[in-house]
Design a protein around this motif. Sequence first.
Motif, PDB file in Angstrom:
ATOM      1  N   GLN A  23      -6.877  12.539 -31.156  1.00  0.00           N
ATOM      2  CA  GLN A  23      -6.122  11.692 -32.082  1.00  0.00           C
ATOM      3  C   GLN A  23      -5.240  10.663 -31.396  1.00  0.00           C
ATOM      4  O   GLN A  23      -4.658   9.811 -32.077  1.00  0.00           O
ATOM      5  N   CYS A  24      -5.068  10.765 -30.079  1.00  0.00           N
ATOM      6  CA  CYS A  24      -4.347   9.697 -29.374  1.00  0.00           C
ATOM      7  C   CYS A  24      -4.979   9.506 -28.000  1.00  0.00           C
ATOM      8  O   CYS A  24      -5.830  10.293 -27.570  1.00  0.00           O
ATOM      9  N   LEU A  26      -4.000   9.991 -25.086  1.00  0.00           N
ATOM     10  CA  LEU A  26      -3.785  10.981 -24.026  1.00  0.00           C
ATOM     11  C   LEU A  26      -5.014  11.870 -23.829  1.00  0.00           C
ATOM     12  O   LEU A  26      -5.168  12.504 -22.792  1.00  0.00           O
ATOM     13  N   VAL A  33      -6.353  20.384 -23.348  1.00  0.00           N
ATOM     14  CA  VAL A  33      -5.225  20.443 -24.271  1.00  0.00           C
ATOM     15  C   VAL A  33      -4.413  21.699 -23.952  1.00  0.00           C
ATOM     16  O   VAL A  33      -4.969  22.779 -23.760  1.00  0.00           O
ATOM     17  N   VAL A  90       3.994  17.099 -27.355  1.00  0.00           N
ATOM     18  CA  VAL A  90       2.638  16.568 -27.185  1.00  0.00           C
ATOM     19  C   VAL A  90       1.850  17.545 -26.324  1.00  0.00           C
ATOM     20  O   VAL A  90       2.383  18.146 -25.395  1.00  0.00           O
ATOM     21  N   CYS A 108       0.618  13.725 -32.455  1.00  0.00           N
ATOM     22  CA  CYS A 108       0.554  15.154 -32.138  1.00  0.00           C
ATOM     23  C   CYS A 108       1.412  15.994 -33.095  1.00  0.00           C
ATOM     24  O   CYS A 108       1.374  17.231 -33.023  1.00  0.00           O
TER      25      CYS A 108
END
Length: 197
Positions: A23-24, A26, A33, A90, A108
């Motif tokens: 979703q971003c 990063l 994750v 995040v 996030c």
Amino acid sequence: MSLQVPPKTRLEAIRLSALECTQCSLADGRNQVVFGGGDPSAGLMLIGEAPGAAEDLQGEPFVGRSGELLWQLLADVGIAREMIYITNIVKCRPPENRDPKRVEIAACATWLDRQLQLIQPRVVCTLGNFATRRIRGDQTGIMSLRGRQEKMMLSGYPTTLYPLLHPAAALRSTRNLKFMREDIARLPQILSDPHSG
Ligand code: SF4
């Protein structure tokens, strides 16, 4: 998923979804994750800023030097790692360990909000400016808020917020280390207070 499913099972389902999150931006530079971990029925939840290099490699939050200091300070007052759920605002490592951007924190938020909804911690310790601002929703700095209890509704549940310095700040300054040690020394009393939460 049905509301009858236990929170622990729902949290695991959310964790598995988060591991695939893009979703971003990063997502582009991460190894993995770092969702968070610990006891989901814990009364105490710690919320940091973002994974660093060690966390990105191992997939666990607070496993680098900052984490070592944090766990030691908590152990010194009798709070074991097993008594805590810990995560970050995040879940993916920012490049070169830069600060997370506002857009990344917003992207996030969905994961942290779901963690809070399912865990419903009685006491939340935010670690440093970014996590404290994210939870309080304003720009007040950590030095004004550290070591002060604040009752609030978080994701629909009553919580006692007790902000702490980020352990990385305590590694950089003996003054900050002293503050952090003093603030953590009060945590057992806050956790045992039946009015916390
Ligand atoms: S930082 Fe959060 S929103 Fe961005 S990709 Fe990672 S899990 Fe998704």
